[in-house]
Design a protein around this motif. Structure first.
Motif, PDB file in Angstrom:
ATOM      1  N   ASN A 608       0.878  -1.062   0.085  1.00 19.36           N
ATOM      2  CA  ASN A 608       0.082   0.076  -0.047  1.00 19.36           C
ATOM      3  C   ASN A 608       0.931   1.084  -0.097  1.00 19.36           C
ATOM      4  O   ASN A 608       0.567   2.219  -0.602  1.00 19.36           O
ATOM      5  N   VAL A 636     -13.256  -2.489  -4.577  1.00 19.64           N
ATOM      6  CA  VAL A 636     -12.475  -1.776  -3.351  1.00 19.64           C
ATOM      7  C   VAL A 636     -12.847  -2.638  -2.405  1.00 19.64           C
ATOM      8  O   VAL A 636     -12.097  -2.854  -1.567  1.00 19.64           O
ATOM      9  N   GLU A 639     -10.840  -5.968  -2.032  1.00 19.72           N
ATOM     10  CA  GLU A 639      -9.370  -6.005  -1.501  1.00 19.72           C
ATOM     11  C   GLU A 639      -8.996  -6.105  -0.046  1.00 19.72           C
ATOM     12  O   GLU A 639      -7.827  -6.276   0.226  1.00 19.72           O
ATOM     13  N   ARG A 671      -9.782   3.484  -1.581  1.00 14.17           N
ATOM     14  CA  ARG A 671      -8.890   2.513  -0.763  1.00 14.17           C
ATOM     15  C   ARG A 671      -8.558   3.199   0.413  1.00 14.17           C
ATOM     16  O   ARG A 671      -8.555   2.679   1.533  1.00 14.17           O
TER      17      ARG A 671
END
Length: 785
Positions: A608, A636, A639, A671
């Protein structure tokens, strides 16, 4: 070169200007008609008073003027009365009335007057027509001793056919008819003054007189038959004069030098008297048209120069007095009388006439040789388009005429002044042009909100001025005085670079630039400061201008680009580690699986961070594709592994909306908002909801959590670069930067709503351009097929 050309034109224009002034000033002096109207002599009578019958004539052109002359002591045959056709002394005739003397007269019709006539020791009241015949006469009730200072006065009420005669201090009521002239004594008390009220109709009092009872004055109102209708005490000392106020009130004026006490008493008993003090002489006061609320009073006041003051005296006590003031020209000397005109008021001075309009504009100013008696007031009356001015032994008639080109005359009169002012203005503009432009630019820059820091130093290096940004940067409260050397204000800032820049710029007198770092709110800020020498009015050294530009974000952007390149190289290695961690976590051995999940969690965090760096450091171009908002929200959602966030309930409430956007960047923004929502739960059970909808203006994506929420301080700092309250949980502050950056690229906005203990909602607003619902898309495809 440009300055030299302007200077040459300026110097060449001076002789031309002087020549024009020399030529035009004499021309201006020859023009005296600078106002819309002017008054000129029409007639003059020495040794008597003029009385006009104009106001009683039905035909404005069929009236006469009587000249009442004082009888000389040496001749019984001298004329004591003349009659003129209108206001011009032609076809006139005169009479001695058999050796009589006339002491006072008043017109009672368009063709006759009533006069107080003395024959030997006898005093009579006589009606005299325009043929100078005595039509009727009557004796007063007793004989009177006539002295040089004896007082005689007459007033007449035309609608009622009656009048009042004042002989010394005795008052008589007289009436006229076709057959007789009668006189009756009105009161046994001494009378100070009497006036006709010019009443609007016969229901109002016709006369008012001032009765003296010991030390008191009593104002009496009576009708034409002499019947008293109303009375009012007047607390003034002697002398007191009466003036009618438009037929509905009477004014008592007590003269005391240049100060007049004024009391307006209405004939209508429903109103109370109004008292005022006027800083003017009693014979320079005139009453204008009254309204339902106030009396309009105008008078001449002297306060270093003569002023024309307009008062609105309220009829109801306690109401404010309104006033306006205008000025007379300095050429007019000492007022002597005033009269109300149809378009304003006329004022006679010892050396001329002036006419003011109702709104205070000067309509005429005429300088005339009048030779007035020094201390005697002038009675001023209007007769058609003329003014009639009288004293005891002098009279004048002034005719008014229009000045068609008065504005052109005034233009010529004032042209020399305009030219002189133009020369001064042009010269001053040339001399001050460069200095003014610099000051204007500096002032504009200083007053701009959120402007860069600006500091102005004098040639000795002392601080003269600075804007708010510079004051904030140097940490100077507004209470700190300016004027010391600049190094004094930098002593506690560890700003050696700033002081060195100033020293070198003052020493070498040239423009320099230097990068300087300041600590602002526990954060380093890099500024690019420039030192610009200021030139004086004549090009000499005038000081120094310091301007700074915050380049912190530019440097951070460069650093992020470098990190993004490094992160791009790490993506492959992290992908391999993630694959191995997933393999370990799927083994059947519980300890190994647990270790694999922990490794996988840390790898996901690193991935990330790498994605954030790549997103910030990548180009600002958008790779737009058409996507479905529901599909994006679910991608999203997927994930986030449920096994890693068992305490979080992830929900999607989205509508099918087809929109054009950069899917990767928008997904990254959503996200990061979801990650922030999960962190806000602090490991407690909660909910994070992803939703979407649209209206006519925007397409909305929202991430709402049920976490702890933010206080006002945290909410205020949230949008600042690199701000985070989750450093212990791996937060870097770049997530918020990415969300803002993505919205800016799409031309949208980002909004945050949060309350302590009530969760947070992060809302993304994208412009609604070319969006469709799924139903609309299918309908369009059906029509094309």
């Amino acid at each position: 070169m440009k300055a030299r050309r302007i200077s040459g034109l300026f110097l060449a224009g001076l002789p031309v200007t002087v020549l024009l002034l020399a030529v035009l000033t004499p021309l201006a002096a020859q023009h005296s008609e600078f106002y819309p109207f002017s008054y000129t002599y029409s007639a003059k009578a020495l040794g008597g008073q003029l009385i006009s019958t104009h106001q009683l004539s039905a035909d404005s052109n069929a009236y006469h003027t009587f000249l009442i002359k004082r009888k000389p002591t040496w001749s019984d045959d001298a004329e004591v009365v003349q009659v003129w056709q209108r206001t011009r002394r032609r076809q006139w005739q005169g009479s001695s009335l058999g050796g009589a003397s006339l002491h006072a007269a008043v017109p009672i019709s368009a063709t006759s007057i009533v006069a107080i006539v003395q024959r030997a020791e006898q005093l009579i009241l006589a009606e005299i027509d325009t043929a100078l015949r005595v039509l009727r006469e009557t004796d007063f009730e007793q004989e009177y001793a006539i002295f040089p200072n004896s007082r005689f006065s007459l007033c007449y009420d035309a609608p009622g056919g009656s009048g009042m005669a004042l002989v010394n201090h005795e008052l008589f009521n007289f009436r006229t008819s076709d057959s007789a002239l009668t006189v009756v004594k009105q009161t046994a008390y001494p009378v100070e003054d009497v006036t006709a009220l010019m009443a609007p109709d016969t229901t109002w009092p016709a006369f008012a007189y001032l009765r003296v009872e010991g030390m008191q004055h009593r104002l009496m109102f009576l009708n034409g038959d002499g019947v008293e209708l109303r009375q009012q005490e007047v607390h003034f000392g002697k002398p007191v004069y009466l003036r009618p106020v438009n037929g509905r009130a009477v004014a008592a004026l007590n003269a005391a030098g240049d100060v007049t006490k004024l009391m307006i008493v209405p004939a209508d008993s429903n109103y109370s008297p109004s008292s005022s003090v006027v800083f003017g002489k009693w014979f320079t006061i005139v009453f204008g048209d009254e309204d339902s609320r106030s009396y309009h009073l105008r008078y001449v006041e002297f306060n270093e120069r003569y002023l024309w003051r307009h008062l609105q005296i309220p009829k109801i006590s306690g109401s404010p007095v309104a006033e306006t003031i205008d000025e007379f020209p300095l050429s007019l000397l000492e007022p002597a009388g005033v009269v109300k005109l149809a378009d304003g008021a006329g004022v006679i001075f010892r050396n001329g006439l002036a006419n003011f309009s109702e709104d205070g504009r000067l309509l005429s100013v005429d300088i005339l040789k009048l030779n007035l008696e020094s201390d005697e007031p002038v009675r001023l009356n209007k007769v058609g388009g003329s003014l009639l001015a009288t004293q005891a032994n002098k009279s004048w008639i002034f005719e008014r005429r229009s000045n068609s080109f008065w504005w052109l005359n005034r233009l010529f009169r004032d042209l020399w002044l305009y030219l002189l002012m133009a020369v001064i203005v042009v010269g001053f503009a040339f001399l001050a042009r460069q200095s003014y432009q610099r000051q204007r630019i500096l002032r504009t820059l200083f007053e701009m909100p959120e402007a860069d820091p600006f500091v102005v130093l004098d040639k000795e290096g002392r601080l003269r001025s600075l804007n708010d940004s510079a004051r904030h940067l140097l940490q100077l409260p507004r209470t700190v005085p300016l004027g010391r050397v600049f190094q004094f204000y930098c002593a506690g800032l560890n700003a050696e670079g700033m002081m060195t820049l100033v020293d070198e710029a003052l020493r070498f007198r040239q423009q320099l630039a230097r990068r300087i770092t300041f600590e602002v709110q526990d954060r380093s800020h890099d500024y690019l400061f420039s030192a610009i020498p200021i030139r004086g009015f004549l090009g000499n050294r005038g000081g120094l201008l310091l301007t700074g530009r915050d380049i912190t974000e530019e440097l951070e952007k460069k650093r992020l680009n470098n990190w993004a390149q490094l992160a791009h190289d790490m993506k492959t290695n992290l992908s391999i580690i993630k694959l191995n961690a997933e393999t370990i976590s799927e083994t059947s051995h519980d300890p190994a699986a647990s270790i694999g999940r922990r490794i996988l969690f840390q790898v996901n965090l690193l991935i990330n961070r790498v994605r954030d760096l790549v997103t910030i450091g990548s180009s600002d171009s958008l790779d737009k594709v058409m996507i479905d908002a529901v599909a994006l929200c679910h991608e999203v959602r997927e994930e986030f592994n449920e096994s890693l966030f068992a305490n979080v309930e992830l929900k999607v409430q989205a509508r099918h909306i087809l929109l054009s956007c950069d899917k990767a960047k928008l997904s990254r923004a959503l996200r990061n908002a979801v990650e922030n929502g999960i962190r806000s739960l602090h490991g407690q059970k909660g909910q994070v909801e992803i939703s979407s909808w649209h209206d006519q203006n925007y397409v909305y994506f929202q991430v709402r959590d049920s976490g702890a929420g933010m206080d006002d301080e945290t909410l205020g700092n949230m949008l600042k670069p690199f701000f985070t309250k989750y450093k212990t949980q791996g937060g870097t502050g770049m997530g918020t930067m990415i969300m803002q950056h993505v919205m800016e690229l799409h031309g949208g906005e980002m909004e945050v709503e949060s309350h302590k203990g009530s969760g947070t909602a992060v809302r993304f607003k994208l412009p609604n351009i070319g969006t469709q619902t799924v139903a609309e898309r299918r309908a369009a495809e059906t029509q094309t097929s």
